[in-house]
Structures are given as C-alpha cells and as structure tokens.
Motif scaffolding. Structure first.
Motif, short mmCIF file in Angstrom:
data_model
loop_
_atom_site.label_atom_id
_atom_site.label_comp_id
_atom_site.label_asym_id
_atom_site.label_seq_id
_atom_site.Cartn_x
_atom_site.Cartn_y
_atom_site.Cartn_z
N GLU A 84 24.81 51.87 65.06
CA GLU A 84 23.62 51.11 64.71
C GLU A 84 22.96 51.65 63.45
O GLU A 84 22.44 50.89 62.63
N ASP A 85 23.00 52.97 63.27
CA ASP A 85 22.47 53.58 62.05
C ASP A 85 23.21 53.05 60.82
O ASP A 85 22.60 52.71 59.80
N LYS A 86 24.53 52.98 60.92
CA LYS A 86 25.34 52.55 59.78
C LYS A 86 25.06 51.09 59.43
O LYS A 86 25.03 50.72 58.24
N LEU A 87 24.88 50.26 60.44
CA LEU A 87 24.55 48.86 60.17
C LEU A 87 23.17 48.74 59.52
O LEU A 87 22.96 47.90 58.64
N LEU A 88 22.25 49.57 59.95
CA LEU A 88 20.91 49.56 59.34
C LEU A 88 20.98 50.00 57.88
O LEU A 88 20.28 49.45 57.02
N TRP A 147 10.18 50.13 61.97
CA TRP A 147 10.77 49.65 63.21
C TRP A 147 11.75 50.68 63.79
O TRP A 147 11.93 50.75 65.00
N TYR A 148 12.39 51.44 62.93
CA TYR A 148 13.31 52.47 63.42
C TYR A 148 12.56 53.48 64.29
O TYR A 148 12.99 53.81 65.40
N TYR A 149 11.44 53.96 63.78
CA TYR A 149 10.65 54.92 64.55
C TYR A 149 9.98 54.26 65.75
O TYR A 149 9.91 54.85 66.83
N GLN A 150 9.49 53.05 65.58
CA GLN A 150 8.88 52.37 66.70
C GLN A 150 9.90 52.10 67.80
O GLN A 150 9.60 52.22 68.99
N VAL A 191 1.91 54.65 78.17
CA VAL A 191 3.19 54.12 78.65
C VAL A 191 3.10 52.65 79.00
O VAL A 191 3.93 51.84 78.58
N ASP A 192 2.09 52.25 79.77
CA ASP A 192 2.00 50.86 80.23
C ASP A 192 1.91 49.88 79.06
O ASP A 192 2.55 48.83 79.06
N LYS A 193 1.14 50.23 78.04
CA LYS A 193 1.00 49.34 76.89
C LYS A 193 2.28 49.32 76.06
O LYS A 193 2.71 48.28 75.58
N ALA A 194 2.88 50.49 75.88
CA ALA A 194 4.07 50.58 75.03
C ALA A 194 5.22 49.75 75.60
O ALA A 194 6.00 49.17 74.85
N LEU A 195 5.33 49.69 76.92
CA LEU A 195 6.44 48.97 77.53
C LEU A 195 6.33 47.45 77.36
O LEU A 195 7.28 46.73 77.65
N LYS A 196 5.19 46.97 76.89
CA LYS A 196 5.03 45.54 76.66
C LYS A 196 5.76 45.09 75.41
O LYS A 196 5.98 43.90 75.20
N PHE A 197 6.13 46.03 74.56
CA PHE A 197 6.72 45.67 73.28
C PHE A 197 8.23 45.84 73.32
O PHE A 197 8.74 46.91 73.65
N ASN A 198 8.94 44.78 73.00
CA ASN A 198 10.40 44.80 73.02
C ASN A 198 10.91 45.27 71.66
O ASN A 198 11.42 44.50 70.85
N ILE A 199 10.76 46.56 71.40
CA ILE A 199 11.14 47.13 70.12
C ILE A 199 12.33 48.05 70.34
O ILE A 199 12.25 49.00 71.12
N LYS A 200 13.42 47.77 69.64
CA LYS A 200 14.62 48.59 69.77
C LYS A 200 15.11 48.98 68.38
O LYS A 200 14.48 48.67 67.37
N HIS A 201 16.23 49.65 68.33
CA HIS A 201 16.84 50.07 67.06
C HIS A 201 17.06 48.84 66.18
O HIS A 201 17.73 47.89 66.58
N PRO A 202 16.50 48.82 64.95
CA PRO A 202 16.64 47.63 64.10
C PRO A 202 18.05 47.41 63.56
O PRO A 202 18.32 46.39 62.94
N GLY A 203 18.97 48.36 63.80
CA GLY A 203 20.35 48.16 63.40
C GLY A 203 21.17 47.46 64.46
O GLY A 203 22.34 47.15 64.25
#
Length: 412
Positions: A253-257, A279-282, A334-346
């Motif tokens: 995923e890093d390489k694709l990013l 987005w990578y860090y998020q 934790v509860d608020k963070a789990l509402k966001f569907n943020i994953k590796h941008p690669g």
C-alpha cells in the motif's frame, strides 16, 4: 505583507553581531543569538531554510537566508509561504551585495509593498522515493539524518512533511482531527526535528532518544554507528542499521501511495499530496484506535487481521512502544474516532482521492516521469498484477506469531 515578514536581518560573516529591521526584541523567547550559526549552511548554496529555536512553546518562526561571500541576508517570518518569500528574497539579492543599515530598511519596506501569492511548500522531487520511510521515522525514536549537498532540499523535505501533518506547524481543523487525537507530539525535547542542522550544533542532539535532522554537512552523508538512518537525497539512497530495515520498509500500500504522490507531483498538485500525507497519518491512527486503550492485552494476530497491518507489522511493533504512541493514546477519543472510515490512502478503495484501478496504475507507470526515473516497467507491472490477484483472494490472511504485545514503554 506587514504581518508576514517579521524582520529582515543582515549578518556579516565571521562576526558575532547582527543587524535587523525591524529590530529584534531583547526579551524574546526566540534564540536570535544563534541566527549567525543557522543562517550560514555548511555548503555555499542558496537559499537555506530553518526554524528559529525558542525557549518556550510559542508560534514557530522560520528563517530563509541568502548567502553572499561576506555576509548573508535573512528573512524571518511566522508564515509558511516559503516558496513566494524565497522568490522575493532572490529578486532583491543583487541589491544587497554591498549592505548598509539604510539599505536594509528600504528593502524591508519595499518587500512589504510587494504582492504575495500564497503557495504551499514545494519539496524536491527526489524526496518521493523515500517519503513513506521518512513519514514513519517521524513517529519513531531513531537517530535519522536527511542529507543533501543543497541545504534547501534537505530542509524543505522535512518542513514539507511537518507542515502537512495536522498539529505540528498547522493547527488541526475539523472534528475528525480532534477525535483522532491530533496533534501528534512529534517535535519534542527528547526527539527534536531540526530541518536545517549545522554541524556546529552537534551538542544540541547529544543525549536525546532520537532525532530527525536535515543537513548539508558531508560528515552525515554516510551511515555510521552514530546514527540509525541516513536518507541521502543526492544519491537517492536510504541506509539504515540492520535491525531497522524491516521497520521502515514500504508495504504494498505504501508503494501504491508513492506512485500516486509522484503522479500528483508531475501535475504540480501539491495540495493533493499534502492531503494524502494527512490521510496516511489519520488512517494509521484510526485503524489502531480500537486497540489504543487495551494494547497490552491484544495479540499481534488480532492487529494483523485489520487494516492497520497495511502500514507494516514491524513498523507497528516499534511504534506501539514509542513515546509518540504512548502520548497519543492518552488523548484519543475512541468512540468518536471509530465513526470515521479512514484507512491507508494507498489501499485500492474509494477515497476522497478517487478509485485506484489497474487501468489508472498502468497509466501511471507509462508516464514520462516513470520513464525518466528508469523504472523497469515490466517488473513493476508484474508486481502490480500479483497485487491485484492477492487483493481478490479473500481467504488470504496476514499470519504472524500469536502472542500478547509486550511493550517496554519509554518515557517521553
């Protein structure tokens, strides 16, 4: 521009005095007494970018210096408009070959009357070959050197990343940043990040747990036992101690990013790259959030079966023991963070950047920028073809040793 340019400074070479307009305050928390050390790089190359150290938490002050044979001219600012300000300084460079206090005042006044178009920091293109490694190293307590014979390349590479991460130089905006626990504490006393580091300040990093420094001093260009990682931008080579190699290795995923970043750079879309970095860090913080409060009782297999593994399991094991993680986990909601569907941008999924497909990747690898980089397209395409096949195999899992996580927490 009155609020953008803080002061214009003239520093004679070899003299322990400076001249500034407007004058620099005597009771300032900024360490103006070392300006003469920071402003002159180890190699004769213009311009030079640096951060003015301070004795207390205050707004960052940056310096841009232009070097002459007998002196240098420094522009001090609290803004991040490095590119337009350096261009402005270059435009006035010929006028200051024979300095005088009166000329300093008139140039400052003229600069403040000049139009300024805000632009993002533009890093050197060579950075993108090792950008993910450096992004990981920002979180880890290793002794890292970013070397280039051109001080602008090494300093801008570090400044670009730090300005792209919410909360380091720029205050975070939006609920997602707050929920994910930004700002990350990356630049600390025990792990300083110094974009421009003159060799004469070596005593400033002795005794720290780790650091990231940008330098043009040739003694830092090769790996020795004194530091853990050397990123040589001149040779496009990353050298590290053997035990660190797997920690900072690029995942699929890093390489694709990286491909995506290079393509955006060729289109001069720096804003898009900044968003990818954020987005990578998020994505990293969001995917590890479910384990943040119970990390000592979670098995590695449990983490390996989540999107967090896309950042690299060896990296995760190192980061979960690092001071930056220990500090962050105390603040994450934790509860608020789990509402966001943020994953590796690669990852090959729908993101705000669009959808990755085999067709778009094929277009990237046949572009001029890839050909100029002498990348073997056939080998890369085979690797990507294998990647798509593995992504379609839902039975595949990341098998790692099943054991509880044992962390030796390091004090910040």
């Amino acid at each position: 521009m009155t609020q953008i340019i803080t002061s214009l400074v003239y520093i004679p070479r070899g003299e322990n005095k400076i001249y500034a307009y407007p004058p620099l305050p005597q009771d300032s928390p900024y360490m103006f007494d070392i300006l003469s050390t920071l402003a002159f790089p180890d190699t004769e190359s213009n311009p030079c970018y640096f951060v003015v150290p301070s004795n207390s938490p205050v707004q960052r002050m940056f310096g841009i210096s232009m070097i002459y044979p007998s002196h240098c001219l420094v522009l001090l600012t609290n803004s991040l408009y490095f590119n337009p300000l350096s261009q402005l300084l270059k435009a006035y460079y010929p006028l200051f070959s024979h300095p005088s206090p009166q000329l300093l005042t008139s140039i400052y006044t003229s600069m403040n009357n000049s139009p300024l178009k805000p632009e993002p920091i533009i890093p050197p293109e060579i950075l993108f070959s090792s950008i993910i490694k450096l992004m990981k190293l920002l979180l880890l307590p290793f002794k890292t050197v970013v070397y280039s014979s051109k001080p602008s390349d090494s300093s801008l590479s570090i400044l670009f990343l730090m300005c792209s991460i919410p909360g380091v130089f720029v205050k975070p905006n939006g609920e997602s940043n707050e929920a994910l626990g930004f700002p990350l504490q990356l630049d600390t006393t025990n792990h300083p990040i110094i974009p421009h580091f003159p060799g004469s300040l070596i005593d400033k990093i002795i005794g720290t747990e780790g650091y990231i420094i940008g330098t043009s001093n040739p003694i830092f260009s090769e790996l020795t036992k004194d530091w853990d990682v050397v990123i040589n931008l001149d040779t496009n080579k990353v050298s590290c101690q053997k035990e660190i190699q797997g920690v900072i290795a690029d995942t699929r995923e890093d390489k694709l990013l990286i491909l995506r970043m290079k393509e955006a750079y060729q289109r001069k879309n720096i804003i898009s790259i900044i968003q990818m970095i954020e987005w990578y860090y998020q994505g990293l913080l969001n995917t590890i959030t479910p384990f943040a409060k119970k990390i000592s009782i979670v098995s590695w297999n449990e983490i390996a079966s989540t999107p967090a593994s896309e950042y690299g399991m060896e990296f995760l094991k190192e980061w979960l023991a690092a001071p930056s993680f220990q500090e962050w986990k105390e603040h994450v909601v934790v509860d608020k963070a789990l509402k966001f569907n943020i994953k590796h941008p690669g990852k090959t999924i729908n993101t705000s950047f669009g959808v990755y497909t085999s067709e778009t990747i094929a277009a990237y690898i046949t572009g001029d920028w890839m050909i100029k980089s002498a990348v073997k397209v056939d080998n890369l395409y085979k690797g990507l073809e294998s990647y798509w096949k593995k992504e379609g195999d839902t039975t595949q899992t990341n098998e790692v040793e099943e054991q509880p996580i044992i962390i030796n927490e390091k004090a910040c």
